[in-house]
Design a protein around this motif. Structure first.
Motif: not given
Length: 398
Positions: A7, A13-15, A185, A208, A210
């Motif tokens: 992560g 991807s953060t979604s 992550h 970050r 998410l």
């Protein structure tokens, strides 16, 4: 399949459809089962597979752990115990890892007349609850387990209470998640993000953000400490400290103990769990000490003293480890599963001393609620809303 390494790469991807906050065994089994249902799933945890599983003994003891007033929880415990053999077979096949599952049974013994009377009462309670356990005389107990102290006055043989190695279980779940496409992550979740009265993800300690359609809070004893939780949604979970020792039994292992052995000695519960690899786990203290995870001389002494009274030969074994962990306890000692009062936020926490036992049924229940919005019948008594008199929040139109 999406990358599932750390992560930390910018292309990850953060979604996601589902974001699980907490990578202990409960968070991991939730993520694995969600990913198997086709949901894009992520886990936020600096050290997936860590947490209480690294300290737990791994007794799958639905029968010998039965306590008065916990009859509703018994139903959930039994449902999970029934699922364990198939769950382990699937997990080991998917991960290629051994979990140390053993269907070896448990022997609960009494060392004095008071304990014997209490155990007799428990036996009656088990029978009235439809559970299978067999009363043994002291001599019959020692015939089963020759290392027991000569003063053992009687006991309960429960062949249906098994064991697993929680450390190996956690490692297998991490691998299963990776192979199912779960993204890790590896950072603490520092704050819940709420948009228009709906949970929408978290901000990590490394900054970050998410986002997720659904967020699952599975942080064990830390679950109530996530910043950004509305006051009426904070789970009533507190840490209960447990100190556990590990000894090693020089091979061949079988003659020492063939099954888990437990007793109450001077009012304190003690158990000995023999692993197939020769490790012997001795636990566990139960201490209301807040967030303290110090291994204390007193805790080690009491465990060894009580275990020695039960199995005198234990003092000859090499001492390999002492650890302290925190069990996530709820006000009624039962887990909080499913939707919270905040739309978009689910809970999977508060499993107290049954986290390892409840792993299979929790994974199934959380996957159901994440895909259908409904808890299965077996899990409905454990909704987080049982602790919240506040009305359920309504989502605001976009």
């Amino acid at each position: 399949m999406q990358s599932s390494h750390t992560g930390q790469h910018p292309d990850i991807s953060t979604s996601s459809d589902v974001l699980v906050v907490g990578g202990g065994i409960i968070g991991l089994v939730t993520a694995w089962r969600a990913a198997q249902r086709g949901l894009r799933t992520a886990v936020a945890d600096p050290e997936p597979g860590g947490g209480a599983a690294q300290v737990a003994a791994g007794m799958l003891a639905a029968v010998t752990e039965l306590h008065y007033g916990e009859e509703t929880l018994l139903g959930l415990n039994l449902a999970s115990a029934e699922r364990y053999p198939a769950f382990v077979a699937e997990l080991e096949a998917v991960s290629g890892r051994d979990t140390g599952y053993r269907a070896c049974g448990t022997l609960a013994v009494a060392l004095d007349a008071d304990d014997r009377a209490h155990l007799r009462e428990l036996h009656g309670f088990q029978q009235r609850s439809g559970l299978s356990s067999e009363w043994l005389s002291g001599r019959e107990c020692r015939r089963l387990e020759p290392m027991l102290a000569p003063g053992v006055r009687g006991g309960l043989r429960v062949d249906g209470d098994h064991q697993i190695d929680p450390r190996r279980l956690a490692a297998a779940l991490v691998t299963a998640c990776e192979r199912a496409g779960v993204i890790f992550h590896r950072s603490f979740a520092s704050r819940l993000t709420v948009v228009r009265d709906r949970a929408s993800g978290v901000v990590l300690a490394d900054g970050r953000a998410l986002s997720a359609d659904q967020t699952v809070l599975a942080g064990g004893s830390l679950s109530g400490r996530l910043a950004g939780l509305p006051t009426d949604v904070v789970p009533p979970v507190r840490p209960v400290k447990g100190q556990v020792l590990r000894l090693s039994v020089p091979g061949p292992y079988a003659p020492f103990l063939s099954r888990s052995v437990r007793a109450v000695v001077r009012g304190s519960h003690v158990y000995l769990v023999p692993r197939e690899n020769g490790e012997l786990v001795v636990g566990a203290t139960s201490e209301e000490q807040g967030w303290d995870t110090t291994v204390t001389a007193g805790g080690v002494y009491e465990l060894l003293r009580d275990a020695h009274e039960l199995v005198p030969g234990i003092t000859e074994l090499p001492f390999t480890e002492a650890r302290a962990g925190l069990r996530p306890a709820s006000p009624d000692n039962a887990p909080l599963l499913g939707p919270s009062a905040l739309p978009g936020l689910h809970l999977a926490t508060g499993h107290y001393r049954n986290g390892v036992l409840l792993t299979p049924v929790t994974g199934d229940a959380m996957a159901d609620v994440l895909t259908t919005g409904e808890l299965p019948e077996v899990a409905r008594p454990f909704t987080p809303r049982r602790f919240s008199p506040a009305p359920v929040r309504q989502e605001q139109p976009a």
